[in-house]
Design an enzyme around this catalytic site. Structure first.
Site, mmCIF file in Angstrom:
data_model
loop_
_atom_site.group_PDB
_atom_site.id
_atom_site.type_symbol
_atom_site.label_atom_id
_atom_site.label_comp_id
_atom_site.label_asym_id
_atom_site.label_seq_id
_atom_site.Cartn_x
_atom_site.Cartn_y
_atom_site.Cartn_z
ATOM 1 N N ASP A 133 25.831 41.340 44.251
ATOM 2 C CA ASP A 133 27.109 41.861 44.747
ATOM 3 C C ASP A 133 27.337 41.407 46.195
ATOM 4 O O ASP A 133 28.398 41.655 46.781
ATOM 5 C CB ASP A 133 27.219 43.382 44.596
ATOM 6 C CG ASP A 133 26.166 44.142 45.367
ATOM 7 O OD1 ASP A 133 25.244 43.504 45.933
ATOM 8 O OD2 ASP A 133 26.251 45.387 45.407
ATOM 9 N N SER A 134 26.368 40.677 46.757
ATOM 10 C CA SER A 134 26.599 39.983 48.029
ATOM 11 C C SER A 134 27.788 39.034 47.899
ATOM 12 O O SER A 134 28.341 38.583 48.898
ATOM 13 C CB SER A 134 25.344 39.200 48.452
ATOM 14 O OG SER A 134 24.865 38.396 47.387
ATOM 15 N N ASP B 127 24.231 42.035 39.270
ATOM 16 C CA ASP B 127 24.220 43.332 39.964
ATOM 17 C C ASP B 127 25.267 44.267 39.386
ATOM 18 O O ASP B 127 26.417 43.856 39.167
ATOM 19 C CB ASP B 127 24.589 43.121 41.448
ATOM 20 C CG ASP B 127 23.394 43.111 42.367
ATOM 21 O OD1 ASP B 127 22.311 43.572 41.960
ATOM 22 O OD2 ASP B 127 23.551 42.642 43.505
ATOM 23 N N LYS C 260 20.854 44.454 37.687
ATOM 24 C CA LYS C 260 20.077 45.020 38.805
ATOM 25 C C LYS C 260 20.811 46.241 39.326
ATOM 26 O O LYS C 260 22.049 46.220 39.415
ATOM 27 C CB LYS C 260 19.897 44.002 39.932
ATOM 28 C CG LYS C 260 19.183 44.606 41.157
ATOM 29 C CD LYS C 260 18.648 43.563 42.110
ATOM 30 C CE LYS C 260 19.660 42.970 43.046
ATOM 31 N NZ LYS C 260 20.341 43.938 43.945
ATOM 32 N N GLU D 82 20.524 49.309 42.559
ATOM 33 C CA GLU D 82 19.846 49.774 43.769
ATOM 34 C C GLU D 82 19.283 51.162 43.467
ATOM 35 O O GLU D 82 20.009 52.047 43.013
ATOM 36 C CB GLU D 82 20.831 49.762 44.947
ATOM 37 C CG GLU D 82 21.260 48.344 45.255
ATOM 38 C CD GLU D 82 22.082 48.187 46.511
ATOM 39 O OE1 GLU D 82 22.265 49.177 47.261
ATOM 40 O OE2 GLU D 82 22.549 47.063 46.756
ATOM 41 N N GLU E 200 13.682 44.947 49.840
ATOM 42 C CA GLU E 200 14.476 44.309 50.908
ATOM 43 C C GLU E 200 14.270 44.998 52.258
ATOM 44 O O GLU E 200 14.297 46.233 52.354
ATOM 45 C CB GLU E 200 15.977 44.346 50.537
ATOM 46 C CG GLU E 200 16.853 43.761 51.651
ATOM 47 C CD GLU E 200 18.274 43.420 51.243
ATOM 48 O OE1 GLU E 200 18.635 43.620 50.065
ATOM 49 O OE2 GLU E 200 19.017 42.947 52.126
HETATM 50 O O1 KIV Z 1 23.441 41.160 46.277
HETATM 51 C C1 KIV Z 1 22.464 40.435 46.546
HETATM 52 O O2 KIV Z 1 22.577 39.241 46.818
HETATM 53 C C2 KIV Z 1 21.150 41.055 46.500
HETATM 54 C C3 KIV Z 1 20.016 40.251 47.072
HETATM 55 C C4 KIV Z 1 20.084 40.347 48.535
HETATM 56 C C5 KIV Z 1 18.713 40.693 46.547
HETATM 57 O O3 KIV Z 1 20.999 42.148 46.089
#
Ligand code: KIV
Length: 271
Positions: free
Chosen positions: A49-50, A88, A118, A120, A187
């Site tokens: 989600d970056s 994510d 993924k 959190e 992280e």
């Molecule tokens: O969203 C993302 O890119 C991440 C990585 C930093 C692990 O969660």
């Protein structure tokens, strides 16, 4: 059965089986051309989600939607053949109940074809992880600095500086592993804490700004390619694409302005 060529991708259980073995190579991707390039060298590609920050120009990941993740997940799946693709679940689409998390994750997997999601993982997450895994959804967890909680944590800062928070991070990772996660991203914590987590769980730890002792590493690809002037301190720039792109665009602009630009109908062919 059709004769369509089928190339096997890496699987979540294969990644779990790498615990303590060959380091697991992971990067983020958000589009098909980048995924195609990463695919040769990556075991796992994360559609993080970056994307909200590095592609859409948001200041945090909080504004990312499920629809954005699906669109980028589809592109990454089209561009890659062999890496495990993990997408994510964004903020607000999984935290309040396991049922909601299942609906979001199932939609992401159905519409993108990705093989895992993924989330959190705070202390609330174990029940959700178990619920998803029992229903056929591999889950990668994410502990330590959790960017979706940055408004509570007070910003993008390293985590685990007090004993209480360090203990919580270890406990969250253990709970996520016991609930059935196939791997856990760690992280923004000290090397000592990341190593402690790595010892405490029976699934691979994937470090980002954590420790070389993790079972694998991940970086945000535009950061490691030097697409941005400002990146977190721990990020090594393996290239300086911002300069490469600026130079190319300047050369192009100069050629256009001087009417030296070579393209015409004779050369409008794809090699
Ligand atoms: O969203 C993302 O890119 C991440 C990585 C930093 C692990 O969660």
């Amino acid at each position: 059965m059709s004769a369509q060529k089928f190339m096997a991708r890496k699987t979540a259980p294969e990644i779990t089986g790498r615990k303590g073995g060959d380091p697991i190579v992971c990067l983020t991707a958000y589009d098909a051309p980048t995924a195609r390039i990463l695919d040769d060298h990556c075991d796992l590609i994360l559609v993080g989600d970056s994307v909200g920050m590095v592609v859409h120009g948001l200041t945090t990941t909080v504004g990312v939607t499920l629809e954005m993740m699906i669109l980028h997940g589809q592109a990454v799946m089209r561009g890659s053949n062999q890496a495990l693709v993990v997408v994510d679940l964004p903020f607000g689409y999984y935290e309040d109940s396991p049922e909601r998390a299942f609906k979001s994750a199932a939609r992401v997997m159905r519409e993108t074809g990705c093989q895992a999601v993924k989330i959190e993982s705070g202390s609330y997450a174990a029940e959700t992880i178990a619920y998803l895994v029992e229903r056929g959804i591999p889950v990668m967890s994410h502990v330590g600095l959790r960017p979706q909680s940055m408004n509570v944590l007070g910003g993008f800062r390293a985590r685990g500086r007090t004993q209480k928070v360090a203990d919580e991070i270890v406990e969250n990772a253990i709970a996520a592993a016991q609930a059935g996660s196939f791997a856990v991203v760690v992280e923004g914590v000290s090397a000592e804490l990341a190593n402690k987590v790595t010892k405490a769980v029976n699934i691979p730890t994937i470090g980002i700004g954590a420790s070389a002792g993790c079972d694998g590493q991940i970086l945000v690809t535009p950061d490691m390619l030097g697409m941005f002037e400002r990146v977190p301190k721990f990020v090594k720039k393996f290239a300086n694409l911002e300069d490469v792109v600026r130079d190319a665009v300047k050369t192009y602009a100069d050629e256009v302005k001087s009417r030296e630009f070579p393209g015409d109908a004779q050369t409008y062919k794809f090699s």
